[in-house]
Design a protein around this motif. Structure first.
Motif, mmCIF file in Angstrom:
data_model
loop_
_atom_site.group_PDB
_atom_site.id
_atom_site.type_symbol
_atom_site.label_atom_id
_atom_site.label_comp_id
_atom_site.label_asym_id
_atom_site.label_seq_id
_atom_site.Cartn_x
_atom_site.Cartn_y
_atom_site.Cartn_z
ATOM 1 N N HIS A 56 65.343 52.006 6.628
ATOM 2 C CA HIS A 56 64.838 53.190 5.931
ATOM 3 C C HIS A 56 65.007 54.436 6.804
ATOM 4 O O HIS A 56 65.401 55.502 6.310
ATOM 5 C CB HIS A 56 63.351 53.006 5.593
ATOM 6 C CG HIS A 56 63.082 51.963 4.555
ATOM 7 N ND1 HIS A 56 63.517 52.076 3.254
ATOM 8 C CD2 HIS A 56 62.423 50.776 4.629
ATOM 9 C CE1 HIS A 56 63.126 51.024 2.563
ATOM 10 N NE2 HIS A 56 62.465 50.215 3.380
ATOM 11 N N SER A 59 68.674 55.471 6.912
ATOM 12 C CA SER A 59 69.081 56.087 5.649
ATOM 13 C C SER A 59 68.610 57.538 5.555
ATOM 14 O O SER A 59 69.377 58.428 5.182
ATOM 15 C CB SER A 59 68.534 55.276 4.475
ATOM 16 O OG SER A 59 68.856 55.894 3.247
ATOM 17 N N THR A 60 67.357 57.792 5.905
ATOM 18 C CA THR A 60 66.821 59.151 5.853
ATOM 19 C C THR A 60 67.518 60.062 6.857
ATOM 20 O O THR A 60 67.800 61.229 6.559
ATOM 21 C CB THR A 60 65.307 59.143 6.122
ATOM 22 O OG1 THR A 60 64.660 58.344 5.137
ATOM 23 C CG2 THR A 60 64.733 60.546 6.071
ATOM 24 N N LYS A 122 70.043 64.011 -4.475
ATOM 25 C CA LYS A 122 69.326 64.116 -3.200
ATOM 26 C C LYS A 122 69.955 65.195 -2.331
ATOM 27 O O LYS A 122 69.240 66.014 -1.714
ATOM 28 C CB LYS A 122 69.339 62.774 -2.483
ATOM 29 C CG LYS A 122 68.698 61.634 -3.260
ATOM 30 C CD LYS A 122 68.798 60.338 -2.511
ATOM 31 C CE LYS A 122 68.192 59.191 -3.281
ATOM 32 N NZ LYS A 122 68.828 58.945 -4.587
ATOM 33 N N GLU A 195 63.728 61.176 -1.844
ATOM 34 C CA GLU A 195 63.548 59.722 -1.858
ATOM 35 C C GLU A 195 62.290 59.329 -2.633
ATOM 36 O O GLU A 195 62.240 58.250 -3.221
ATOM 37 C CB GLU A 195 63.486 59.196 -0.430
ATOM 38 C CG GLU A 195 64.808 59.288 0.313
ATOM 39 C CD GLU A 195 64.664 59.060 1.795
ATOM 40 O OE1 GLU A 195 65.696 58.928 2.487
ATOM 41 O OE2 GLU A 195 63.516 59.025 2.294
ATOM 42 N N ALA A 199 64.995 56.451 -5.200
ATOM 43 C CA ALA A 199 65.923 55.951 -4.189
ATOM 44 C C ALA A 199 65.633 54.481 -3.939
ATOM 45 O O ALA A 199 64.569 53.959 -4.293
ATOM 46 C CB ALA A 199 65.786 56.750 -2.892
ATOM 47 N N GLN A 201 66.208 53.154 -0.705
ATOM 48 C CA GLN A 201 65.805 53.040 0.686
ATOM 49 C C GLN A 201 65.592 54.427 1.260
ATOM 50 O O GLN A 201 66.033 55.420 0.710
ATOM 51 C CB GLN A 201 66.855 52.277 1.497
ATOM 52 C CG GLN A 201 68.243 52.897 1.473
ATOM 53 C CD GLN A 201 69.247 52.084 2.256
ATOM 54 O OE1 GLN A 201 68.907 51.088 2.892
ATOM 55 N NE2 GLN A 201 70.506 52.498 2.219
ATOM 56 N N GLY A 202 64.906 54.462 2.387
ATOM 57 C CA GLY A 202 64.576 55.726 3.024
ATOM 58 C C GLY A 202 63.101 55.763 3.392
ATOM 59 O O GLY A 202 62.286 54.982 2.883
ATOM 60 N N VAL A 205 60.829 56.185 0.442
ATOM 61 C CA VAL A 205 60.597 54.941 -0.299
ATOM 62 C C VAL A 205 59.585 54.070 0.438
ATOM 63 O O VAL A 205 58.661 53.506 -0.172
ATOM 64 C CB VAL A 205 61.932 54.185 -0.495
ATOM 65 C CG1 VAL A 205 61.689 52.846 -1.179
ATOM 66 C CG2 VAL A 205 62.904 55.021 -1.316
#
Length: 255
Positions: A56, A59-60, A122, A195, A199, A201-202, A205
């Protein structure tokens, strides 16, 4: 470097004292962990469940960097165009201001309807929050260029392009970096908000899942990493500024 180390201990000391006070208060008043977990509990949760949210965080981070690059590039391009074309600036500058009056929470569902749940909406959200600080800061920097120096360059036969590249743009770099610092922190905020709204993942989330299961400790873990990302991005921009802009007076009024 020595000056930074001498000044850097003060905020660190304040943060440590606040954490100690938080820990002591949690134990004395027996605050439930689901309401306000103690710092040691948050650290233990973060260390023991690293494998659950590492992807996560990655991803962010990737989304924030990509959105930051796109947003600041568009913002700087808009600033240059509006500065070079005064009549266009008079027509579109109010629209630039109005673009920031639209709440992201209201706009985000529309973007999802129009573009789906992919990465495009996003990036649009992050770009929207990142381009404005750099555009306004760069415009102010261009506008504050020394008028006498501009007049001298025109008298010397310089073209409009030469005046911009050799005088206005270098003069505006401190303002540009001020906008970059703001946009760097906004990019993380925009990524997390995007997110939240849709979303796979991130950190956003991860935070939503933790909130829905009343895992307040995990929510604080997510908040901690959001703060770390913001500070990291800000520090990188600050380092780049120190490398590119040299010879600036550190105190106001210093020659």
């Amino acid at each position: 470097m020595k000056k930074i180390l001498n000044q850097g201990w003060r905020p660190v000391l304040v943060v440590v004292l606040l954490l100690v006070l938080w820990e002591i208060s949690s134990r004395i008043f027996a605050i439930p962990a689901w309401l306000l977990p103690a710092p040691l509990t948050i650290m233990e949760e973060g260390a023991s469940t690293w494998a659950n949210y590492a992807h996560h965080l990655v991803s962010t981070t990737q989304l924030s960097i990509l959105g930051f690059v796109i947003g600041t590039s568009i913002g700087l391009l808009i600033a240059v165009l509006l500065h070079m074309l005064p009549r266009v600036r008079e027509a579109f500058y109010p629209l630039l201001i109005l673009s920031q009056n639209i709440p992201i929470i209201v706009l985000a569902p529309l973007l999802i309807i129009w573009f789906g749940f992919g990465v495009l909406p996003k990036l649009f959200i992050i770009t929207l929050v990142c381009f404005f600080p750099i555009a306004v800061a760069a415009l102010d920097g261009f506008r504050q260029t020394n008028a006498e120096m501009k007049h001298y360059m025109y008298m010397a036969g310089a073209s409009r392009r030469q005046v911009f590249t050799k005088l206005e743009l270098p003069h505006a770099l401190p303002a540009v970096f001020s906008g970059l610092k703001i946009s760097a922190t906004y990019s993380v905020m925009g990524a997390v908000i995007s997110e939240w709204l849709g979303a796979n993942q991130g950190i956003g989330v991860y935070m939503t899942l933790a909130q829905s299961s009343f895992r307040t400790d995990r929510v604080f873990v997510a908040i901690f990493f959001i703060m770390v990302l913001c500070l990291l991005f800000f520090s990188l921009i600050l380092l780049l500024e120190k490398l590119l802009i040299k010879g600036r007076p550190e105190k106001e009024g210093e020659a």
